[in-house]
Structure formats: C-alpha cells, structure tokens
Write a protein that holds these residues in place. Structure first.
Motif, PDB file in Angstrom:
ATOM      1  N   LEU A   9       0.830  -1.199   0.000  1.00  0.00           N
ATOM      2  CA  LEU A   9       0.000   0.000   0.000  1.00  0.00           C
ATOM      3  C   LEU A   9       0.870   1.256   0.000  1.00  0.00           C
ATOM      4  CD1 LEU A   9      -2.759  -0.996   2.577  1.00  0.00           C
ATOM      5  CD2 LEU A   9      -2.930  -0.991   0.081  1.00  0.00           C
ATOM      6  N   ALA A  10       2.008   1.187   0.662  1.00  0.00           N
ATOM      7  CA  ALA A  10       2.878   2.353   0.799  1.00  0.00           C
ATOM      8  C   ALA A  10       3.438   2.819  -0.536  1.00  0.00           C
ATOM      9  CB  ALA A  10       4.011   2.043   1.775  1.00  0.00           C
ATOM     10  N   VAL A  11       3.530   1.942  -1.511  1.00  0.00           N
ATOM     11  CA  VAL A  11       4.066   2.343  -2.814  1.00  0.00           C
ATOM     12  C   VAL A  11       2.962   2.641  -3.821  1.00  0.00           C
ATOM     13  CG1 VAL A  11       6.233   1.120  -2.492  1.00  0.00           C
ATOM     14  CG2 VAL A  11       4.335  -0.052  -3.611  1.00  0.00           C
ATOM     15  N   GLY A  12       1.722   2.622  -3.389  1.00  0.00           N
ATOM     16  CA  GLY A  12       0.588   2.831  -4.282  1.00  0.00           C
ATOM     17  C   GLY A  12       0.297   4.282  -4.609  1.00  0.00           C
ATOM     18  N   ASN A  13       0.949   5.217  -3.913  1.00  0.00           N
ATOM     19  CA  ASN A  13       0.782   6.645  -4.178  1.00  0.00           C
ATOM     20  C   ASN A  13      -0.665   7.111  -4.095  1.00  0.00           C
ATOM     21  OD1 ASN A  13       3.526   7.046  -4.559  1.00  0.00           O
ATOM     22  ND2 ASN A  13       3.389   6.522  -6.724  1.00  0.00           N
ATOM     23  N   ARG A  14      -1.404   6.608  -3.115  1.00  0.00           N
ATOM     24  CA  ARG A  14      -2.780   7.057  -2.915  1.00  0.00           C
ATOM     25  C   ARG A  14      -2.746   8.244  -1.962  1.00  0.00           C
ATOM     26  NH1 ARG A  14      -6.140   3.111  -5.437  1.00  0.00           N
ATOM     27  NH2 ARG A  14      -7.704   4.713  -5.149  1.00  0.00           N
ATOM     28  N   ARG A  15      -3.518   9.267  -2.271  1.00  0.00           N
ATOM     29  CA  ARG A  15      -3.509  10.506  -1.485  1.00  0.00           C
ATOM     30  C   ARG A  15      -4.809  10.613  -0.684  1.00  0.00           C
ATOM     31  NH1 ARG A  15      -2.451  13.846  -5.428  1.00  0.00           N
ATOM     32  NH2 ARG A  15      -0.235  13.505  -5.099  1.00  0.00           N
ATOM     33  N   ILE A  16      -4.668  10.942   0.600  1.00  0.00           N
ATOM     34  CA  ILE A  16      -5.803  11.077   1.494  1.00  0.00           C
ATOM     35  C   ILE A  16      -5.760  12.458   2.140  1.00  0.00           C
ATOM     36  CG2 ILE A  16      -6.902  10.225   3.599  1.00  0.00           C
ATOM     37  CD1 ILE A  16      -5.655   7.479   2.965  1.00  0.00           C
ATOM     38  N   PHE A  17      -6.921  13.129   2.168  1.00  0.00           N
ATOM     39  CA  PHE A  17      -7.075  14.361   2.926  1.00  0.00           C
ATOM     40  C   PHE A  17      -7.890  14.029   4.169  1.00  0.00           C
ATOM     41  CE2 PHE A  17      -6.996  17.719  -0.746  1.00  0.00           C
ATOM     42  CZ  PHE A  17      -5.702  17.349  -1.050  1.00  0.00           C
ATOM     43  N   VAL A  18      -7.369  14.380   5.336  1.00  0.00           N
ATOM     44  CA  VAL A  18      -8.112  14.251   6.585  1.00  0.00           C
ATOM     45  C   VAL A  18      -8.623  15.654   6.893  1.00  0.00           C
ATOM     46  CG1 VAL A  18      -8.040  13.568   9.001  1.00  0.00           C
ATOM     47  CG2 VAL A  18      -6.581  12.397   7.334  1.00  0.00           C
ATOM     48  N   TYR A  37      -0.003   5.647   3.153  1.00  0.00           N
ATOM     49  CA  TYR A  37      -0.599   6.559   2.174  1.00  0.00           C
ATOM     50  C   TYR A  37      -0.002   7.952   2.336  1.00  0.00           C
ATOM     51  CZ  TYR A  37      -4.115   2.866   2.236  1.00  0.00           C
ATOM     52  OH  TYR A  37      -4.746   1.657   2.188  1.00  0.00           O
ATOM     53  N   GLU A  38      -0.082   8.721   1.272  1.00  0.00           N
ATOM     54  CA  GLU A  38       0.266  10.134   1.358  1.00  0.00           C
ATOM     55  C   GLU A  38      -0.922  10.822   2.022  1.00  0.00           C
ATOM     56  OE1 GLU A  38       0.659  13.917  -1.620  1.00  0.00           O
ATOM     57  OE2 GLU A  38       1.235  11.960  -2.408  1.00  0.00           O
ATOM     58  N   THR A  39      -0.745  11.214   3.263  1.00  0.00           N
ATOM     59  CA  THR A  39      -1.865  11.709   4.069  1.00  0.00           C
ATOM     60  C   THR A  39      -1.627  13.150   4.490  1.00  0.00           C
ATOM     61  OG1 THR A  39      -2.095   9.461   4.921  1.00  0.00           O
ATOM     62  CG2 THR A  39      -3.316  11.174   6.054  1.00  0.00           C
ATOM     63  N   HIS A  40      -2.645  13.991   4.240  1.00  0.00           N
ATOM     64  CA  HIS A  40      -2.563  15.415   4.568  1.00  0.00           C
ATOM     65  C   HIS A  40      -3.691  15.764   5.521  1.00  0.00           C
ATOM     66  CE1 HIS A  40       0.181  16.135   1.130  1.00  0.00           C
ATOM     67  NE2 HIS A  40      -0.519  15.150   0.597  1.00  0.00           N
ATOM     68  N   GLU A  41      -3.379  16.460   6.598  1.00  0.00           N
ATOM     69  CA  GLU A  41      -4.419  16.924   7.503  1.00  0.00           C
ATOM     70  C   GLU A  41      -4.737  18.373   7.166  1.00  0.00           C
ATOM     71  OE1 GLU A  41      -3.293  18.064  11.519  1.00  0.00           O
ATOM     72  OE2 GLU A  41      -1.508  16.844  11.251  1.00  0.00           O
ATOM     73  N   ASP A 117      -8.798  -0.936  12.586  1.00  0.00           N
ATOM     74  CA  ASP A 117     -10.078  -0.656  11.921  1.00  0.00           C
ATOM     75  C   ASP A 117      -9.928   0.432  10.871  1.00  0.00           C
ATOM     76  OD1 ASP A 117     -11.257  -2.534  13.580  1.00  0.00           O
ATOM     77  OD2 ASP A 117     -12.020  -1.024  14.993  1.00  0.00           O
ATOM     78  N   VAL A 118      -9.229   1.493  11.228  1.00  0.00           N
ATOM     79  CA  VAL A 118      -9.044   2.609  10.290  1.00  0.00           C
ATOM     80  C   VAL A 118      -8.289   2.133   9.057  1.00  0.00           C
ATOM     81  CG1 VAL A 118      -7.943   4.865   9.953  1.00  0.00           C
ATOM     82  CG2 VAL A 118      -9.176   4.369  12.088  1.00  0.00           C
ATOM     83  N   ARG A 119      -7.191   1.439   9.265  1.00  0.00           N
ATOM     84  CA  ARG A 119      -6.404   0.951   8.123  1.00  0.00           C
ATOM     85  C   ARG A 119      -7.203  -0.010   7.250  1.00  0.00           C
ATOM     86  NH1 ARG A 119      -0.430  -0.282  10.630  1.00  0.00           N
ATOM     87  NH2 ARG A 119       0.197   1.883  10.878  1.00  0.00           N
TER      88      ARG A 119
END
Length: 128
Positions: A9-18, A37-41, A117-119
């Motif tokens: 999953l870490a190399v999948g380049n999926r972007r998440i906005f929290v 994931y590439e995660t931005h708050e 659960d979140v993951r």
C-alpha cells in the motif's frame, strides 16, 4: 515504518485528505495512515480545495465536527471533490449524520478509532 504496515500500500501513491476542525482528531488519523498513504491533515474545505488543485485526493476522511461547526454538508464536500471517495468519522453509531448519509453509501469510522479498523476500512474503500 510502523509495525503492521502493508508495504504494498505504501508504494501505491494514494492521497488522502483528513478534513476536520478537530486538530487532535486530524493528527490521530493522519498518524494512523501516513506510513501507507500520502496523508494530509487539513482544517477547512477552502484549504482542501486549494491543495487539491495541485494534488487531488483519492479519499477524503471527513470529521463530523467540520459538519457540525462549519456548516458544511456531505453533499458540498462531494461536489468539490467528485472523483474522491468519502469516509465520515462520527462519535456514535447513532449519530445524527448517520441516517441520511448511510442511504448514500458512505463509509463510517466510529470513535474511538482503532488503528487496525481505520487501516482496514481505508484499504477497502481505496480498493473499490
């Protein structure tokens, strides 16, 4: 990397906005996901829209505090990000947000949030 991280999953380049006004909640979710994931708050819809111009998200995790305090609706967020999947963080299984939004098929993360659960829910949403 944290223990239990799925390297695929870490190399999948999926972007998440929290997206939430609750800073501690945003930071907690970002911490749970940042290794995979590439995660931005982000604290406001306006900031998320501006960031999405250069880096569009695959998933938005939306805190109910933003909906309660910020006067936003799920529909407003969906309109701004039509290609992104949407998950909602709610405090109770019987949250006031639950019934109208369940009919639209959104996925919920119920507090208290648990790392596994979140993951698992995020991975399932992003695989569909």
């Amino acid at each position: 990397m944290q223990i239990g991280v799925d390297c695929n999953l870490a190399v999948g380049n999926r972007r998440i906005f929290v997206l939430d006004t609750d800073e501690i909640g945003r930071m907690a979710v970002q911490f749970m996901l940042h290794d995979e994931y590439e995660t931005h708050e982000i604290a406001s819809l306006q900031a998320a829209v501006a960031k999405a111009q250069d880096w569009p998200p695959d998933l938005i995790i939306l805190g109910e505090a933003l909906l309660d305090d910020g006067g936003l609706t799920v529909e407003m967020v969906s309109e701004q990000f039509p290609k992104a999947r949407l998950m909602l963080v709610v405090g109770e299984a019987r949250s006031a947000l639950s019934q109208p939004v369940i009919r639209k098929g959104f996925v919920f993360l119920h507090k208290p949030l648990r790392l596994e659960d979140v993951r698992a829910k995020v991975a399932a949403v992003l695989q569909n």
